[in-house]
Design a protein around this motif. Structure first.
Motif, short mmCIF file in Angstrom:
data_model
loop_
_atom_site.label_atom_id
_atom_site.label_comp_id
_atom_site.label_asym_id
_atom_site.label_seq_id
_atom_site.Cartn_x
_atom_site.Cartn_y
_atom_site.Cartn_z
N GLU A 79 1.02 -1.23 -0.11
CA GLU A 79 -0.03 0.18 0.02
C GLU A 79 0.82 1.19 0.16
O GLU A 79 0.67 2.30 -0.77
CB GLU A 79 -0.99 -0.02 1.21
CG GLU A 79 -2.08 0.63 1.18
CD GLU A 79 -2.70 0.48 2.46
OE1 GLU A 79 -4.09 0.27 2.43
OE2 GLU A 79 -2.22 0.41 3.60
N LEU A 80 1.89 1.32 0.90
CA LEU A 80 2.78 2.64 0.82
C LEU A 80 3.55 2.52 -0.54
O LEU A 80 3.67 3.73 -0.98
CB LEU A 80 3.79 2.25 2.03
CG LEU A 80 4.77 3.54 1.95
CD1 LEU A 80 4.08 4.58 2.52
CD2 LEU A 80 5.95 3.23 3.37
N GLN A 81 3.92 1.67 -1.33
CA GLN A 81 4.64 1.51 -2.29
C GLN A 81 3.71 2.24 -3.42
O GLN A 81 4.07 2.96 -4.22
CB GLN A 81 4.99 -0.05 -2.79
CG GLN A 81 5.66 0.00 -4.50
CD GLN A 81 7.07 0.50 -4.19
OE1 GLN A 81 7.34 1.06 -3.44
NE2 GLN A 81 7.87 -0.07 -5.24
N ALA A 82 2.16 1.73 -3.37
CA ALA A 82 1.58 2.44 -4.42
C ALA A 82 1.18 3.85 -4.10
O ALA A 82 1.15 4.70 -5.19
CB ALA A 82 0.01 1.47 -4.27
N PHE A 83 1.09 4.04 -2.83
CA PHE A 83 1.10 5.53 -2.52
C PHE A 83 2.18 6.25 -3.12
O PHE A 83 2.11 7.54 -3.52
CB PHE A 83 1.01 5.85 -0.84
CG PHE A 83 1.02 7.14 -0.60
CD1 PHE A 83 -0.24 8.18 -0.72
CD2 PHE A 83 2.25 7.85 0.01
CE1 PHE A 83 0.14 9.40 -0.48
CE2 PHE A 83 2.38 9.01 0.21
CZ PHE A 83 1.22 9.97 0.01
N LEU A 84 3.61 5.70 -2.76
CA LEU A 84 4.77 6.74 -3.34
C LEU A 84 4.64 6.72 -4.77
O LEU A 84 5.08 7.78 -5.20
CB LEU A 84 5.85 5.90 -2.80
CG LEU A 84 6.10 5.77 -1.33
CD1 LEU A 84 7.48 4.86 -0.90
CD2 LEU A 84 6.01 7.39 -0.58
N ASP A 85 4.28 5.74 -5.48
CA ASP A 85 4.14 5.89 -7.12
C ASP A 85 3.13 6.95 -7.41
O ASP A 85 3.48 7.72 -8.33
CB ASP A 85 3.72 4.22 -7.62
CG ASP A 85 4.73 3.51 -7.61
OD1 ASP A 85 6.09 3.77 -7.30
OD2 ASP A 85 4.30 2.15 -7.68
N ALA A 86 2.07 6.88 -6.75
CA ALA A 86 0.90 7.93 -6.94
C ALA A 86 1.35 9.59 -6.81
O ALA A 86 1.23 10.34 -7.43
CB ALA A 86 -0.21 7.48 -6.31
N ALA A 87 1.99 9.36 -5.47
CA ALA A 87 2.55 10.77 -4.82
C ALA A 87 3.44 11.22 -6.02
O ALA A 87 3.43 12.85 -6.21
CB ALA A 87 2.88 10.58 -3.61
N ALA A 88 4.47 10.45 -6.53
CA ALA A 88 5.56 10.89 -7.60
C ALA A 88 4.85 11.63 -8.86
O ALA A 88 5.10 12.64 -9.22
CB ALA A 88 6.27 9.77 -7.90
N ALA A 89 3.58 10.80 -9.27
CA ALA A 89 3.09 11.21 -10.45
C ALA A 89 2.13 12.68 -10.05
O ALA A 89 2.32 13.60 -10.76
CB ALA A 89 2.07 10.09 -10.82
N GLU A 90 1.42 12.58 -8.91
CA GLU A 90 0.71 13.79 -8.41
C GLU A 90 1.42 15.13 -8.18
O GLU A 90 1.35 16.12 -9.00
CB GLU A 90 0.01 13.37 -7.20
CG GLU A 90 -0.67 14.62 -6.49
CD GLU A 90 -2.01 14.79 -7.18
OE1 GLU A 90 -2.39 13.85 -7.89
OE2 GLU A 90 -2.53 16.20 -6.81
N TYR A 91 2.85 14.98 -7.72
CA TYR A 91 3.69 16.13 -7.40
C TYR A 91 4.77 16.19 -8.51
O TYR A 91 5.70 16.99 -8.11
CB TYR A 91 4.23 16.06 -5.86
CG TYR A 91 2.90 16.05 -5.00
CD1 TYR A 91 2.13 17.23 -4.64
CD2 TYR A 91 2.89 14.78 -4.09
CE1 TYR A 91 1.18 17.04 -3.81
CE2 TYR A 91 1.74 14.82 -3.04
CZ TYR A 91 0.85 15.93 -2.97
OH TYR A 91 -0.21 15.88 -2.06
N GLY A 92 4.77 15.61 -9.34
CA GLY A 92 5.90 15.60 -10.41
C GLY A 92 7.22 15.20 -9.90
O GLY A 92 8.28 15.99 -10.05
N LEU A 93 7.49 14.19 -8.98
CA LEU A 93 8.79 13.71 -8.39
C LEU A 93 9.19 12.54 -9.11
O LEU A 93 8.57 12.00 -9.67
CB LEU A 93 8.44 13.58 -7.06
CG LEU A 93 7.76 14.54 -6.23
CD1 LEU A 93 7.18 13.92 -4.77
CD2 LEU A 93 8.54 15.88 -5.84
N ASP A 94 10.48 12.76 -8.96
CA ASP A 94 11.37 11.42 -9.41
C ASP A 94 11.23 10.40 -8.48
O ASP A 94 11.79 10.46 -7.46
CB ASP A 94 12.70 11.93 -9.71
CG ASP A 94 13.58 10.69 -10.40
OD1 ASP A 94 13.14 9.68 -10.44
OD2 ASP A 94 14.76 10.99 -10.55
N ARG A 95 10.41 9.18 -9.18
CA ARG A 95 10.08 8.20 -8.03
C ARG A 95 11.60 7.36 -7.65
O ARG A 95 11.57 6.87 -6.76
CB ARG A 95 9.36 7.19 -8.65
CG ARG A 95 8.80 5.96 -7.80
CD ARG A 95 8.25 6.19 -6.50
NE ARG A 95 7.95 4.98 -5.69
CZ ARG A 95 8.88 4.82 -4.93
NH1 ARG A 95 10.33 5.36 -4.74
NH2 ARG A 95 8.96 3.56 -3.99
#
Ligand code: MLT
Length: 203
Positions: A79-95
């Motif tokens: 679940e945390l992994q999925a959140f980090l992937d989604a947050a990277a996309a949302e905030y334009g971060l390099d995962r």
């Protein structure tokens, strides 16, 4: 994006994003000061654990002090992994440029992510972590830098846990630096400064 979190934009987009993970009973505000001290230029992504133990937020369930609910740990790690992937996309971060900074239960979920996922973090600062799971084949960690802060008198995360975790991470190819304090489970100012110095040397 179904995890409560705080996102603070960084001053330098090339600096790693710090993923801040609090200890039991904490929340997404606890480690913002620590994050700013470790890397003043970094974006901060600070997450609140979704599990409640007597009203105290955690990142996964435990059956007793130091005895983890493995099934829940595996689910919450994904679940945390999925959140980090989604947050990277949302905030334009390099995962691929995220560094975990976790304390206690937060360090344990960070270690669990490193144990379970090939693409986890670029590096990690683990304050008072334990071995999240035993008997796993770890992914190849290819020189991943890891700072571990530990207390020689920590009864929650005793020294043998620190040593076993260090060996497991090194065995998978991580570059682990261990910083020992003569205290217990608390995160002291000297330990936080040691983490900040390590970060400057490493990234
Ligand atoms: C855990 O449950 O993750 C560890 O015992 C540390 C803590 O007390 O949160």
């Amino acid at each position: 994006m179904d995890m409560i979190h705080v996102y603070q934009e960084g001053k330098n987009p090339a600096a790693p994003t710090l993923v801040l993970l609090h200890g039991t009973g904490g929340n997404e505000h606890d480690l913002l000061g620590l994050g700013a001290m470790i890397s003043p230029e970094s974006a901060l992504l600070s997450v609140r654990g979704k599990v409640l133990e007597n009203g105290m937020p955690r990142f996964f369930r435990r059956l007793a002090e130091g005895v983890f609910d493995e099934e829940d740990l595996v689910l919450r790690t994904a679940e945390l992994q999925a959140f980090l992937d989604a947050a990277a996309a949302e905030y334009g971060l390099d995962r691929s440029n995220m560094v975990a900074v976790g304390y206690s239960n937060g360090a344990n979920i960070a270690a669990s992510l490193i144990f379970h996922e090939q693409e986890s973090f670029r590096g990690a600062v683990l304050h008072h972590p334990m071995v999240p799971r035993r008997g796993l084949q770890l992914p190849a960690l290819g020189g991943m830098p890891v700072f571990i802060g530990a207390g020689a008198n920590d009864r929650i995360c005793p020294p043998h846990e620190t040593e076993e975790l260090t060996e497991l991470l090194r065995g998978a190819g991580a570059e682990v630096d261990v910083h020992w304090e003569n205290y217990g489970h608390q995160l002291t100012g000297t330990e936080a400064r040691a983490a900040a110095d390590w970060f400057k040397r490493t990234f």
